[in-house]
Design a protein around this motif. Structure first.
Motif, PDB file in Angstrom:
ATOM      1  N   ASN A   1      -9.681   3.421  -8.662  1.00 28.09           N
ATOM      2  CA  ASN A   1     -11.296   3.677  -8.073  1.00 28.09           C
ATOM      3  C   ASN A   1     -10.828   3.247  -6.238  1.00 28.09           C
ATOM      4  N   ARG A   2     -10.004   1.835  -6.069  1.00 28.01           N
ATOM      5  CA  ARG A   2      -9.088   2.053  -4.614  1.00 28.01           C
ATOM      6  C   ARG A   2      -8.665   2.803  -4.303  1.00 28.01           C
ATOM      7  N   ILE A   3      -7.921   3.730  -5.436  1.00 29.46           N
ATOM      8  CA  ILE A   3      -7.281   5.581  -4.585  1.00 29.46           C
ATOM      9  C   ILE A   3      -7.731   6.319  -4.037  1.00 29.46           C
ATOM     10  N   ILE A   4      -9.232   6.378  -5.140  1.00 30.27           N
ATOM     11  CA  ILE A   4      -9.642   7.495  -5.190  1.00 30.27           C
ATOM     12  C   ILE A   4     -10.929   7.295  -3.795  1.00 30.27           C
ATOM     13  N   LYS A   5     -10.668   5.655  -3.425  1.00 27.93           N
ATOM     14  CA  LYS A   5     -11.857   5.474  -2.580  1.00 27.93           C
ATOM     15  C   LYS A   5     -11.156   5.759  -0.762  1.00 27.93           C
ATOM     16  N   LEU A   6     -10.300   5.937  -0.917  1.00 30.00           N
ATOM     17  CA  LEU A   6      -9.199   6.025   0.528  1.00 30.00           C
ATOM     18  C   LEU A   6      -9.070   7.114   0.257  1.00 30.00           C
TER      19      LEU A   6
ATOM     20  N   THR B   1      -3.646  17.007   4.512  1.00 28.82           N
ATOM     21  CA  THR B   1      -2.823  17.890   5.034  1.00 28.82           C
ATOM     22  C   THR B   1      -1.524  17.111   4.700  1.00 28.82           C
ATOM     23  N   SER B   2       0.068  17.563   5.714  1.00 28.09           N
ATOM     24  CA  SER B   2       0.675  16.337   5.602  1.00 28.09           C
ATOM     25  C   SER B   2       0.276  15.102   6.445  1.00 28.09           C
ATOM     26  N   MET B   3      -0.184  15.207   7.707  1.00 35.49           N
ATOM     27  CA  MET B   3      -1.273  14.502   8.097  1.00 35.49           C
ATOM     28  C   MET B   3      -1.866  13.140   7.565  1.00 35.49           C
ATOM     29  N   ASP B   4      -2.422  13.691   6.743  1.00 34.77           N
ATOM     30  CA  ASP B   4      -3.137  12.692   5.768  1.00 34.77           C
ATOM     31  C   ASP B   4      -2.209  12.700   4.924  1.00 34.77           C
ATOM     32  N   MET B   5      -1.305  13.038   4.372  1.00 35.08           N
ATOM     33  CA  MET B   5      -0.222  12.376   3.397  1.00 35.08           C
ATOM     34  C   MET B   5      -0.225  11.439   3.523  1.00 35.08           C
ATOM     35  N   VAL B   6       0.818  10.811   5.187  1.00 29.15           N
ATOM     36  CA  VAL B   6       0.681   9.813   5.811  1.00 29.15           C
ATOM     37  C   VAL B   6      -0.042   9.357   6.116  1.00 29.15           C
ATOM     38  N   ASN B   7      -0.792   9.354   6.645  1.00 33.38           N
ATOM     39  CA  ASN B   7      -2.659   8.219   6.605  1.00 33.38           C
ATOM     40  C   ASN B   7      -2.591   7.531   5.240  1.00 33.38           C
ATOM     41  N   LEU B   8      -2.653   8.813   3.808  1.00 31.87           N
ATOM     42  CA  LEU B   8      -3.197   7.723   2.172  1.00 31.87           C
ATOM     43  C   LEU B   8      -1.851   6.902   2.588  1.00 31.87           C
ATOM     44  N   MET B   9      -0.919   7.117   2.565  1.00 33.33           N
ATOM     45  CA  MET B   9       0.511   6.253   2.279  1.00 33.33           C
ATOM     46  C   MET B   9       0.541   4.941   3.238  1.00 33.33           C
ATOM     47  N   LEU B  10      -0.529   4.981   4.377  1.00 33.71           N
ATOM     48  CA  LEU B  10      -0.514   4.237   5.149  1.00 33.71           C
ATOM     49  C   LEU B  10      -1.094   3.130   4.773  1.00 33.71           C
ATOM     50  N   GLY B  11      -2.867   3.801   3.845  1.00 31.19           N
ATOM     51  CA  GLY B  11      -4.074   3.105   3.413  1.00 31.19           C
ATOM     52  C   GLY B  11      -3.633   2.330   2.102  1.00 31.19           C
ATOM     53  N   VAL B  12      -2.663   3.142   0.932  1.00 30.69           N
ATOM     54  CA  VAL B  12      -2.576   2.266   0.256  1.00 30.69           C
ATOM     55  C   VAL B  12      -1.351   1.253   0.535  1.00 30.69           C
ATOM     56  N   GLU B  13      -0.484   1.105   1.473  1.00 31.32           N
ATOM     57  CA  GLU B  13       0.477   0.286   1.395  1.00 31.32           C
ATOM     58  C   GLU B  13      -0.900  -1.002   2.617  1.00 31.32           C
TER      59      GLU B  13
ATOM     60  N   PHE C   1      -3.309  -1.959  -1.091  1.00 33.99           N
ATOM     61  CA  PHE C   1      -3.303  -2.497  -1.845  1.00 33.99           C
ATOM     62  C   PHE C   1      -1.466  -3.847  -1.406  1.00 33.99           C
ATOM     63  N   ASP C   2      -1.716  -3.958   0.103  1.00 38.17           N
ATOM     64  CA  ASP C   2      -0.442  -5.548   0.732  1.00 38.17           C
ATOM     65  C   ASP C   2       0.533  -5.530   0.698  1.00 38.17           C
ATOM     66  N   PHE C   3       1.667  -3.790  -0.098  1.00 38.73           N
ATOM     67  CA  PHE C   3       3.043  -3.612   0.070  1.00 38.73           C
ATOM     68  C   PHE C   3       2.562  -2.710   0.585  1.00 38.73           C
ATOM     69  N   THR C   4       4.538  -2.591   1.113  1.00 38.32           N
ATOM     70  CA  THR C   4       5.489  -1.714   1.036  1.00 38.32           C
ATOM     71  C   THR C   4       5.795  -0.345   0.913  1.00 38.32           C
ATOM     72  N   ILE C   5       4.836   0.999   0.455  1.00 32.44           N
ATOM     73  CA  ILE C   5       5.903   2.058  -0.557  1.00 32.44           C
ATOM     74  C   ILE C   5       7.216   2.043  -0.051  1.00 32.44           C
TER      75      ILE C   5
ATOM     76  N   THR D   1      -0.960  10.089 -10.103  1.00 33.51           N
ATOM     77  CA  THR D   1       0.875  10.108  -9.456  1.00 33.51           C
ATOM     78  C   THR D   1       0.712   8.935  -9.201  1.00 33.51           C
ATOM     79  N   LEU D   2      -0.030   9.204  -8.234  1.00 26.91           N
ATOM     80  CA  LEU D   2      -0.246   7.832  -6.597  1.00 26.91           C
ATOM     81  C   LEU D   2      -0.198   6.703  -7.606  1.00 26.91           C
ATOM     82  N   GLU D   3      -1.709   6.587  -8.283  1.00 32.24           N
ATOM     83  CA  GLU D   3      -2.094   5.550  -8.735  1.00 32.24           C
ATOM     84  C   GLU D   3      -0.813   4.331  -9.766  1.00 32.24           C
ATOM     85  N   ARG D   4       0.326   5.718 -10.497  1.00 29.49           N
ATOM     86  CA  ARG D   4       1.081   5.543 -11.650  1.00 29.49           C
ATOM     87  C   ARG D   4       2.035   4.508 -10.320  1.00 29.49           C
ATOM     88  N   MET D   5       2.335   5.374  -9.639  1.00 31.30           N
ATOM     89  CA  MET D   5       3.253   4.971  -8.539  1.00 31.30           C
ATOM     90  C   MET D   5       2.939   2.765  -7.966  1.00 31.30           C
ATOM     91  N   VAL D   6       1.927   3.638  -7.560  1.00 32.24           N
ATOM     92  CA  VAL D   6       1.061   2.107  -7.266  1.00 32.24           C
ATOM     93  C   VAL D   6       1.004   1.008  -8.077  1.00 32.24           C
TER      94      VAL D   6
END
Length: 90
Positions: free
Chosen positions: A10-15, A41-53, A56-60, A75-80
């Motif tokens: 749910n937190r990833i979907i919100k992001l 977009t690819s830029m959105d993916m970067v923003n998503l990566m930073l948002g996930v970090e 969830f307070d960790f560095t991917i 797939t993102l949820e499994r990695m997180v």
């Protein structure tokens, strides 16, 4: 354990929805929705990566920043979840 996974999902979907809203896009995001199909977009993916970090307070780890891990919310949820379990075990 199921509640933990649902919370992460749910937190990833919100992001994802937040990033789409910034682009004036809306999409029905389910765990299996392909993120590029939703409009990220690819830029959105970067923003998503930073948002996930931040969320969830960790560095991917560099090794986990792969197209496979950023294909869908699922797939993102499994990695997180894996990274959070590794951090909890450390």
């Amino acid at each position: 354990m199921q509640a933990f996974d649902t919370d992460v999902l749910n937190r990833i979907i919100k992001l994802v929805k937040g990033i789409l809203e910034q682009n004036s896009l809306t999409a029905d995001i389910t765990p299996s929705t392909k993120l590029v199909d939703a409009g990220l977009t690819s830029m959105d993916m970067v923003n998503l990566m930073l948002g996930v970090e931040a969320e969830f307070d960790f560095t991917i780890p560099q090794s986990e920043i792969t197209p496979e891990n950023f294909q869908s919310v699922e797939t993102l949820e499994r990695m997180v979840a894996t990274q959070l379990k590794l951090a909890a075990a450390a």
